[in-house]
Design a protein around this motif. Structure first.
Motif, PDB file in Angstrom:
ATOM      1  N   ALA A 230       2.349   6.415  12.547  1.00 26.80           N
ATOM      2  CA  ALA A 230       1.663   7.315  11.769  1.00 26.80           C
ATOM      3  C   ALA A 230       0.017   7.081  12.385  1.00 26.80           C
ATOM      4  CB  ALA A 230       1.561   7.307  10.455  1.00 26.80           C
ATOM      5  N   VAL A 231      -0.801   8.105  12.286  1.00 25.65           N
ATOM      6  CA  VAL A 231      -2.157   8.149  12.561  1.00 25.65           C
ATOM      7  C   VAL A 231      -3.212   8.254  11.520  1.00 25.65           C
ATOM      8  CG1 VAL A 231      -4.171   9.144  13.920  1.00 25.65           C
ATOM      9  CG2 VAL A 231      -1.774   8.292  15.108  1.00 25.65           C
ATOM     10  N   VAL A 232      -3.985   7.682  11.067  1.00 26.49           N
ATOM     11  CA  VAL A 232      -5.018   7.985   9.970  1.00 26.49           C
ATOM     12  C   VAL A 232      -6.317   7.998  10.543  1.00 26.49           C
ATOM     13  CG1 VAL A 232      -6.009   7.057   7.868  1.00 26.49           C
ATOM     14  CG2 VAL A 232      -3.650   6.377   8.212  1.00 26.49           C
ATOM     15  N   VAL A 233      -6.927   9.310  10.332  1.00 23.67           N
ATOM     16  CA  VAL A 233      -8.138   9.788  10.691  1.00 23.67           C
ATOM     17  C   VAL A 233      -9.274   9.497   9.559  1.00 23.67           C
ATOM     18  CG1 VAL A 233      -9.823  11.576  11.586  1.00 23.67           C
ATOM     19  CG2 VAL A 233      -7.179  11.491  12.357  1.00 23.67           C
ATOM     20  N   VAL A 234      -9.897   8.609   9.512  1.00 24.83           N
ATOM     21  CA  VAL A 234     -11.063   8.348   8.434  1.00 24.83           C
ATOM     22  C   VAL A 234     -12.328   9.183   8.369  1.00 24.83           C
ATOM     23  CG1 VAL A 234     -12.360   6.571   7.425  1.00 24.83           C
ATOM     24  CG2 VAL A 234     -10.127   5.928   8.438  1.00 24.83           C
ATOM     25  N   GLU A 235     -12.996   9.072   9.680  1.00 23.95           N
ATOM     26  CA  GLU A 235     -14.014  10.018   9.611  1.00 23.95           C
ATOM     27  C   GLU A 235     -14.208  10.436  11.097  1.00 23.95           C
ATOM     28  OE1 GLU A 235     -17.731   8.743   6.659  1.00 23.95           O
ATOM     29  OE2 GLU A 235     -17.710   7.855   8.488  1.00 23.95           O
ATOM     30  N   ALA A 236     -14.444  11.798  11.512  1.00 26.58           N
ATOM     31  CA  ALA A 236     -14.514  12.222  12.843  1.00 26.58           C
ATOM     32  C   ALA A 236     -15.300  13.596  12.844  1.00 26.58           C
ATOM     33  CB  ALA A 236     -12.991  12.459  13.236  1.00 26.58           C
ATOM     34  N   VAL A 259      -8.578  11.158   5.532  1.00 28.73           N
ATOM     35  CA  VAL A 259      -9.059  10.612   4.457  1.00 28.73           C
ATOM     36  C   VAL A 259     -10.080  11.695   4.063  1.00 28.73           C
ATOM     37  CG1 VAL A 259     -10.752   9.039   3.507  1.00 28.73           C
ATOM     38  CG2 VAL A 259      -8.712   8.396   4.954  1.00 28.73           C
ATOM     39  N   PRO A 260     -10.230  12.282   2.812  1.00 25.31           N
ATOM     40  CA  PRO A 260     -11.091  13.437   2.290  1.00 25.31           C
ATOM     41  C   PRO A 260     -12.536  12.787   2.601  1.00 25.31           C
ATOM     42  CG  PRO A 260      -9.303  13.380   1.043  1.00 25.31           C
ATOM     43  CD  PRO A 260      -9.179  12.270   1.727  1.00 25.31           C
ATOM     44  N   PRO A 281      -3.052  13.942   2.850  1.00 22.99           N
ATOM     45  CA  PRO A 281      -4.528  13.673   2.312  1.00 22.99           C
ATOM     46  C   PRO A 281      -3.973  12.102   2.065  1.00 22.99           C
ATOM     47  CG  PRO A 281      -3.340  14.758   0.836  1.00 22.99           C
ATOM     48  CD  PRO A 281      -2.550  15.044   1.744  1.00 22.99           C
ATOM     49  N   LEU A 282      -4.879  11.195   2.441  1.00 21.78           N
ATOM     50  CA  LEU A 282      -4.661   9.823   2.227  1.00 21.78           C
ATOM     51  C   LEU A 282      -5.813   9.326   1.017  1.00 21.78           C
ATOM     52  CD1 LEU A 282      -4.149   6.820   4.592  1.00 21.78           C
ATOM     53  CD2 LEU A 282      -5.873   6.510   2.827  1.00 21.78           C
ATOM     54  N   LEU A 283      -5.193   8.931  -0.077  1.00 29.66           N
ATOM     55  CA  LEU A 283      -6.145   8.541  -1.247  1.00 29.66           C
ATOM     56  C   LEU A 283      -6.013   6.943  -1.386  1.00 29.66           C
ATOM     57  CD1 LEU A 283      -5.678  11.474  -3.359  1.00 29.66           C
ATOM     58  CD2 LEU A 283      -7.337  11.045  -1.839  1.00 29.66           C
ATOM     59  N   PRO A 285      -3.466   3.222   0.094  1.00 24.04           N
ATOM     60  CA  PRO A 285      -2.349   2.859   0.980  1.00 24.04           C
ATOM     61  C   PRO A 285      -1.065   3.548   0.938  1.00 24.04           C
ATOM     62  CG  PRO A 285      -4.088   1.150   0.564  1.00 24.04           C
ATOM     63  CD  PRO A 285      -4.145   2.194  -0.475  1.00 24.04           C
ATOM     64  N   ARG A 286      -0.353   3.440  -0.582  1.00 22.29           N
ATOM     65  CA  ARG A 286       0.770   4.137  -0.761  1.00 22.29           C
ATOM     66  C   ARG A 286       0.980   5.231  -0.115  1.00 22.29           C
ATOM     67  NH1 ARG A 286       5.738   2.726  -2.024  1.00 22.29           N
ATOM     68  NH2 ARG A 286       4.730   0.895  -3.098  1.00 22.29           N
ATOM     69  N   ASP A 287       0.135   6.165   0.104  1.00 22.70           N
ATOM     70  CA  ASP A 287       0.114   7.520   0.866  1.00 22.70           C
ATOM     71  C   ASP A 287       0.881   7.121   2.288  1.00 22.70           C
ATOM     72  OD1 ASP A 287      -0.650   9.139  -1.383  1.00 22.70           O
ATOM     73  OD2 ASP A 287      -2.784   8.749  -0.499  1.00 22.70           O
ATOM     74  N   VAL A 288       0.305   6.027   2.981  1.00 22.92           N
ATOM     75  CA  VAL A 288       0.872   5.609   4.259  1.00 22.92           C
ATOM     76  C   VAL A 288       2.222   5.289   4.237  1.00 22.92           C
ATOM     77  CG1 VAL A 288       0.476   4.096   6.423  1.00 22.92           C
ATOM     78  CG2 VAL A 288      -1.517   5.139   4.949  1.00 22.92           C
ATOM     79  N   PHE A 289       2.524   4.296   3.203  1.00 16.33           N
ATOM     80  CA  PHE A 289       3.905   3.753   3.084  1.00 16.33           C
ATOM     81  C   PHE A 289       4.796   4.810   2.676  1.00 16.33           C
ATOM     82  CE2 PHE A 289       1.665   0.309   0.733  1.00 16.33           C
ATOM     83  CZ  PHE A 289       1.059  -0.213   1.760  1.00 16.33           C
ATOM     84  N   ASP A 290       4.451   5.894   1.929  1.00 20.73           N
ATOM     85  CA  ASP A 290       5.312   6.939   1.655  1.00 20.73           C
ATOM     86  C   ASP A 290       5.652   8.033   3.279  1.00 20.73           C
ATOM     87  OD1 ASP A 290       5.610   6.172  -0.844  1.00 20.73           O
ATOM     88  OD2 ASP A 290       4.099   7.706  -1.650  1.00 20.73           O
ATOM     89  N   ALA A 291       4.644   7.998   3.851  1.00 23.41           N
ATOM     90  CA  ALA A 291       4.458   8.896   4.833  1.00 23.41           C
ATOM     91  C   ALA A 291       5.575   8.428   5.967  1.00 23.41           C
ATOM     92  CB  ALA A 291       3.256   9.132   5.576  1.00 23.41           C
ATOM     93  N   ILE A 292       5.529   7.038   6.150  1.00 20.38           N
ATOM     94  CA  ILE A 292       6.412   6.514   7.237  1.00 20.38           C
ATOM     95  C   ILE A 292       7.561   5.791   6.599  1.00 20.38           C
ATOM     96  CG2 ILE A 292       4.470   5.938   8.840  1.00 20.38           C
ATOM     97  CD1 ILE A 292       4.550   2.820   7.979  1.00 20.38           C
ATOM     98  N   GLY A 293       7.937   5.929   5.492  1.00 24.37           N
ATOM     99  CA  GLY A 293       8.959   5.515   4.487  1.00 24.37           C
ATOM    100  C   GLY A 293       9.397   4.040   4.614  1.00 24.37           C
TER     101      GLY A 293
END
Length: 367
Positions: A230-236, A259-260, A281-283, A285-293
């Motif tokens: 997975a890729v997380v974009v924080v600011e861009a 990340v909003p 949306p990533l709020l 770290p649990r959101d990352v765990f759920d995204a990649i199972g």
């Protein structure tokens, strides 16, 4: 000139075989300037070399044969002396997901350990805000604590903060470079690079002596996207390397999270646009765990018992305002806001609908 002597040299070096894992051949092709078309043809590993040599001009064959005799041993000797390895598909430590991407590298120079674990790339702006750096650092720390490899590009801003957080969390982190193994870029990250090579790995597809060039960074991003689950974009910003990485990740079927950010900040345009287009949306770290199972290993520590000074003033089950926390803790408004952001990202507190904060209840086992 095409000669029988040269043909014997090719056969001697195994160039006419169909093996998909020939480190010396792949390195020779890289030294010969093999680009995208060569990478795609060879890296499939199913008759790729045979197809290549059937179509390659005699000049390339002659050059590769020369490189195998002269330059390849020199580069491999240098890499061994400096603590780097040259890895190709089929090697035990080669990242398995990378070889099946649309444009896999011919091989990788690696310094450190490539641990078998889920990989999450945390990317973002070099001109990150204090908020962006804190989010990246907190994510790096919490993902590493959970046993996830935190990958990034070791650039200034978000990348560096993610690596630093992962190092603080005691977990693995990988840095994918846009230069050769003998060029630390940016140069002020030399100590960070040394720490990453000890706790994780430094990775590049570029040859020794190759400096950082503008076109290397989009190429580097495809490797970063290919390595990650997975890729997380924080600011861009609207046009940025982080968004290139996100697009490449989507092309490879990877999860993309954003990340909003503030609608007033130019470095929030990228992640907010991704959210509008359907990114997760990533709020926390649990959101990352759920995204990649992924389910982090269980620990005996109560997740709400962190010893954080602000937590000491958040009674369980009670909503508290930031003003109340400032009075109770004796901290400044800025310190309280920073602490709450950190705790919220780590899933230890939650923001209520009326703007107050409360401790998040512990997640029951198996939930």
């Amino acid at each position: 000139k095409y000669t029988r002597h040269t043909q014997r040299k090719w056969r001697y070096h195994g160039l006419m075989t169909n093996s998909g894992a020939q480190p010396r051949l792949r390195l020779a092709l890289l030294l010969a300037g093999g680009g995208r078309s060569t990478r795609r043809l060879v890296a499939g590993g199913s008759g790729g070399e045979g197809q290549l040599w059937a179509k390659a001009p005699a000049a390339l064959k002659t050059e590769v044969a020369r490189l195998l005799d002269d330059e390849v041993p020199r580069v491999l000797a240098w890499a061994k002396q400096e603590g780097w390895r040259w890895l190709v598909p089929g090697d035990r430590d080669y990242p398995t997901g990378l070889e099946h991407t649309a444009d896999p590298p011919l091989g990788l120079f690696v310094r450190g350990e490539l641990r078998r674990a889920p990989v999450v790339a945390v990317v973002g702006s070099r001109r990150a805000t204090a908020y962006g750096r804190q989010v990246a650092r907190t994510l790096g720390l919490e993902l590493a604590r959970a046993g996830i490899v935190v990958a990034s590009g070791m650039a200034r801003g978000v990348d560096a903060a993610a690596h630093e957080g992962a190092l603080e969390g005691g977990g693995p982190t990988w840095a994918v470079w846009g230069a050769g193994p003998d060029h630390v870029y940016p140069p002020e990250h030399r100590e960070l690079a040394a720490a990453i090579s000890t706790a994780g790995a430094l990775i590049t597809e570029y040859l020794p002596g190759t400096g950082p060039r503008k076109h290397h960074f989009p190429e580097r991003n495809r490797v970063l996207a290919g390595l990650a689950n997975a890729v997380v974009v924080v600011e861009a910003a609207a046009r940025s390397g982080a968004l290139i990485t996100a697009r490449l990740a989507l092309d490879e079927g990877r999860e993309v999270l954003a990340v909003p950010g503030s609608i007033l900040s130019p470095v929030s345009v990228g992640p907010n646009t991704l959210l509008r287009l359907g990114a997760r949306p990533l709020l926390t770290p649990r959101d990352v765990f759920d995204a990649i199972g992924y389910e982090p290993p269980e620990t005996t520590k109560d997740p709400t018992d962190d010893g954080h000074p602000v937590l000491d003033h958040l009674p369980p089950g009670e909503g508290t305002t930031t003003d109340e926390l400032v009075v109770r803790s004796g901290l400044t408004v800025t310190e309280v806001h920073t602490a709450l952001l950190d705790l919220e990202l780590r899933g230890l507190v939650e923001r209520l609908g009326d703007g107050r904060f409360q401790r998040r209840r512990a997640r029951p086992a198996g939930e």
